[in-house]
Design an enzyme around this catalytic site. Structure first.
Site, mmCIF file in Angstrom:
data_model
loop_
_atom_site.group_PDB
_atom_site.id
_atom_site.type_symbol
_atom_site.label_atom_id
_atom_site.label_comp_id
_atom_site.label_asym_id
_atom_site.label_seq_id
_atom_site.Cartn_x
_atom_site.Cartn_y
_atom_site.Cartn_z
ATOM 1 N N MET A 17 0.746 -0.984 0.057
ATOM 2 C CA MET A 17 -0.166 -0.227 -0.287
ATOM 3 C C MET A 17 0.463 1.605 -0.147
ATOM 4 O O MET A 17 1.679 1.110 0.751
ATOM 5 C CB MET A 17 -0.559 0.530 1.078
ATOM 6 C CG MET A 17 -1.738 -0.939 1.325
ATOM 7 S SD MET A 17 -3.299 -1.180 1.991
ATOM 8 C CE MET A 17 -4.076 0.694 1.962
ATOM 9 N N PHE A 18 0.260 2.264 -0.697
ATOM 10 C CA PHE A 18 1.331 3.545 -0.865
ATOM 11 C C PHE A 18 1.822 3.887 -1.888
ATOM 12 O O PHE A 18 2.587 4.462 -1.327
ATOM 13 C CB PHE A 18 1.805 4.323 0.961
ATOM 14 C CG PHE A 18 0.291 3.533 1.713
ATOM 15 C CD1 PHE A 18 -1.064 4.847 1.593
ATOM 16 C CD2 PHE A 18 0.399 3.147 2.566
ATOM 17 C CE1 PHE A 18 -2.044 5.197 2.564
ATOM 18 C CE2 PHE A 18 -1.034 2.667 3.175
ATOM 19 C CZ PHE A 18 -1.600 3.959 3.431
ATOM 20 N N LYS A 21 0.260 2.328 -6.979
ATOM 21 C CA LYS A 21 0.033 1.308 -7.984
ATOM 22 C C LYS A 21 -1.166 1.438 -8.676
ATOM 23 O O LYS A 21 -1.714 1.346 -9.922
ATOM 24 C CB LYS A 21 -0.392 0.577 -7.412
ATOM 25 C CG LYS A 21 0.426 -0.876 -6.283
ATOM 26 C CD LYS A 21 0.025 -2.709 -5.663
ATOM 27 C CE LYS A 21 -1.184 -2.077 -5.052
ATOM 28 N NZ LYS A 21 -0.494 -1.257 -3.502
ATOM 29 N N GLU A 89 -7.329 -3.246 -7.605
ATOM 30 C CA GLU A 89 -7.712 -3.439 -6.208
ATOM 31 C C GLU A 89 -7.582 -5.491 -7.206
ATOM 32 O O GLU A 89 -8.939 -5.207 -7.018
ATOM 33 C CB GLU A 89 -8.590 -2.577 -5.977
ATOM 34 C CG GLU A 89 -8.387 -1.422 -5.201
ATOM 35 C CD GLU A 89 -6.933 -1.454 -4.280
ATOM 36 O OE1 GLU A 89 -6.325 -2.714 -3.679
ATOM 37 O OE2 GLU A 89 -6.846 -0.311 -3.955
#
Length: 199
Positions: A17-18, A21, A89
């Site tokens: 995460m972060f 992407k 996602e």
């Protein structure tokens, strides 16, 4: 079937995460839009953090998308003139997403999928291992560790100010309220089973 030139392939954007992407996926979508490519963008219904009708990066970049629950629904929206399918996602989809991506790539479409390659425990996330091994192109992005500043490849889940427990549920949709990027050495999991005890 879809693309008469039959040039299809699968490319996967992965990382913690972060790591950027979704931002990278949106950048590729925008580049292809300028080239007048016919693109359809999808995201899973479970991801409702920023918008119900767009994919949105943590930095605020956004593009319209179609929200779906099951991977097979993608095929209902792809038309004969579709050239590119983008999926954000992707780790949240059911296992059929692998077959859907393969089918589209086999039939001449460029398939771009972005997702977490590891869950909060630091273990392979859902369908990502299969997608990564089948992809022609893989981009692995890193963030900056929130504790030490080293390259971050893992996602730290925080619960009430403490590291999450190994047995906590895998899927918990959130952003800075639950997660932060960590490097291998700063990543923490409470009660994680230890396989080796040599060091």
């Amino acid at each position: 079937m879809y693309n008469q030139y039959r040039e299809g392939w699968l490319e996967v954007i992965s990382g913690c995460m972060f790591a950027g992407k979704t931002e990278e996926l949106i950048r590729r979508i925008n580049v292809l839009s300028f080239a007048k490519k016919n693109i359809i963008v999808f995201k899973p219904k479970i991801d409702d953090r920023y918008s119900d009708t767009e994919i949105v990066s943590h930095a605020g970049m956004h593009v319209p998308c179609i929200v779906i629950e099951k991977a097979a629904e993608i095929l209902d929206h792809v038309q004969d003139d579709t050239q590119v399918v983008a999926i954000d996602e992707v780790q949240f989809f059911d296992e059929e997403i692998v077959d859907v991506c393969e089918y589209l790539a086999d039939h001449g479409l460029r398939v771009m999928a972005a997702g977490l390659d590891e869950d909060f425990r630091g273990e392979p996330f859902g369908v990502m291992p299969q997608l990564l091994t089948r992809a022609e192109f893989v981009t692995k992005l890193t963030a900056v560790c929130a504790k030490c500043g080293a390259p971050a490849t893992r996602t730290q889940r925080i619960v009430d100010g403490e590291p999450a427990s190994y047995d906590d549920q895998i899927v918990l949709v959130g952003a800075v309220d639950h997660y932060e990027p960590r490097c291998r050495h700063c990543h923490e999991i409470k009660y994680k089973p230890q396989k080796y005890h040599r060091f």
